[in-house]
Design a protein around this motif. Structure first.
Motif, PDB file in Angstrom:
ATOM      1  N   ALA A 146     -20.868  -6.846   0.848  1.00  0.00           N
ATOM      2  CA  ALA A 146     -19.446  -6.800   0.528  1.00  0.00           C
ATOM      3  C   ALA A 146     -18.685  -7.285   1.753  1.00  0.00           C
ATOM      4  O   ALA A 146     -19.078  -7.039   2.887  1.00  0.00           O
ATOM      5  N   VAL A 147     -17.617  -7.999   1.518  1.00  0.00           N
ATOM      6  CA  VAL A 147     -16.795  -8.525   2.598  1.00  0.00           C
ATOM      7  C   VAL A 147     -15.547  -7.655   2.692  1.00  0.00           C
ATOM      8  O   VAL A 147     -14.946  -7.320   1.677  1.00  0.00           O
ATOM      9  N   CYS A 148     -15.177  -7.291   3.912  1.00  0.00           N
ATOM     10  CA  CYS A 148     -13.944  -6.534   4.088  1.00  0.00           C
ATOM     11  C   CYS A 148     -12.983  -7.348   4.939  1.00  0.00           C
ATOM     12  O   CYS A 148     -13.401  -8.135   5.783  1.00  0.00           O
ATOM     13  N   PHE A 149     -11.703  -7.164   4.665  1.00  0.00           N
ATOM     14  CA  PHE A 149     -10.691  -7.901   5.424  1.00  0.00           C
ATOM     15  C   PHE A 149      -9.413  -7.078   5.469  1.00  0.00           C
ATOM     16  O   PHE A 149      -9.219  -6.151   4.680  1.00  0.00           O
ATOM     17  N   ILE A 150      -8.583  -7.412   6.436  1.00  0.00           N
ATOM     18  CA  ILE A 150      -7.319  -6.706   6.619  1.00  0.00           C
ATOM     19  C   ILE A 150      -6.263  -7.708   7.038  1.00  0.00           C
ATOM     20  O   ILE A 150      -6.568  -8.698   7.698  1.00  0.00           O
ATOM     21  N   GLN A 151      -5.037  -7.457   6.615  1.00  0.00           N
ATOM     22  CA  GLN A 151      -3.918  -8.308   7.014  1.00  0.00           C
ATOM     23  C   GLN A 151      -2.798  -7.411   7.506  1.00  0.00           C
ATOM     24  O   GLN A 151      -2.664  -6.288   7.045  1.00  0.00           O
ATOM     25  N   GLY A 152      -2.023  -7.903   8.440  1.00  0.00           N
ATOM     26  CA  GLY A 152      -0.881  -7.155   8.949  1.00  0.00           C
ATOM     27  C   GLY A 152      -1.256  -5.765   9.428  1.00  0.00           C
ATOM     28  O   GLY A 152      -2.185  -5.583  10.199  1.00  0.00           O
ATOM     29  N   SER A 153      -0.558  -4.766   8.894  1.00  0.00           N
ATOM     30  CA  SER A 153      -0.826  -3.383   9.290  1.00  0.00           C
ATOM     31  C   SER A 153      -1.655  -2.649   8.246  1.00  0.00           C
ATOM     32  O   SER A 153      -1.694  -1.437   8.195  1.00  0.00           O
ATOM     33  N   GLY A 154      -2.354  -3.382   7.410  1.00  0.00           N
ATOM     34  CA  GLY A 154      -3.263  -2.798   6.432  1.00  0.00           C
ATOM     35  C   GLY A 154      -2.696  -2.913   5.029  1.00  0.00           C
ATOM     36  O   GLY A 154      -1.628  -3.486   4.828  1.00  0.00           O
ATOM     37  N   PRO A 155      -3.443  -2.437   4.064  1.00  0.00           N
ATOM     38  CA  PRO A 155      -4.685  -1.682   4.131  1.00  0.00           C
ATOM     39  C   PRO A 155      -5.927  -2.564   4.274  1.00  0.00           C
ATOM     40  O   PRO A 155      -5.828  -3.788   4.258  1.00  0.00           O
ATOM     41  N   LEU A 156      -7.071  -1.899   4.402  1.00  0.00           N
ATOM     42  CA  LEU A 156      -8.361  -2.576   4.437  1.00  0.00           C
ATOM     43  C   LEU A 156      -8.799  -2.833   3.000  1.00  0.00           C
ATOM     44  O   LEU A 156      -8.686  -1.949   2.146  1.00  0.00           O
TER      45      LEU A 156
END
Length: 157
Positions: free
Chosen positions: A65-75
């Motif tokens: 599974a790939v996880c990513f985050i942008q800005g201040s979240g969420p994950l």
């Protein structure tokens, strides 16, 4: 190999398969590549305000599974091979500064360290809230059963 149409923000190798990488771009795409075959395995166009800034392989939902985050979240965790479904972890959100990178703890699959643009570090326990809810529901069943036994004992006594 080119699939992104804007700057690539982050790139990570798969932890056990040296032929796979995950990338995020300013074009709001998350892509899983097979570099041996020079082809895209899966692509996700993110519909968030900001493009993803950090990417990694999730230890919460398995190495595929790939996880990513942008800005201040969420994950976000993306099961790219099976469901093509996003799972959101709000435990990693609402920070005072944007997240620029993250790392999973090598032995605790629920612990995540996040680095921020302002130089701070946040530590999150991902998925423990779900465990707490399950434990509470199990204890609730046990307490109901025990209350039944006590009430039953007094009425029969």
């Amino acid at each position: 190999m080119s699939e992104h149409t804007k700057t690539i923000n982050c790139i990570k190798f798969h932890p056990t398969n040296p032929d796979l990488i995950a990338t995020t771009g300013a074009d709001k795409k998350v892509i899983v590549w097979n570099i041996a075959k020079q082809q895209v395995m899966a692509k996700l166009e993110v519909v968030t305000r900001d493009p993803p800034k950090a990417v990694g392989w999730s230890t919460v939902r398995g190495a595929d599974a790939v996880c990513f985050i942008q800005g201040s979240g969420p994950l976000y965790v993306w099961a790219y091979q099976t469901e093509q479904k996003l799972q959101t972890f709000k435990e990693a959100s609402g920070f005072n500064s944007c997240v620029c990178q993250f790392r999973w703890h090598p032995k605790n699959a629920n612990r995540l360290a996040l680095g921020h643009l302002n130089g701070s570090i946040s530590i999150c326990n991902i998925g423990l809230f779900d465990l707490a809810i399950k434990n509470f529901q199990q204890w609730k069943k046990v307490l109901k059963f025990r209350s039944f036994l006590v009430v039953n004992f007094f009425f029969r006594g």
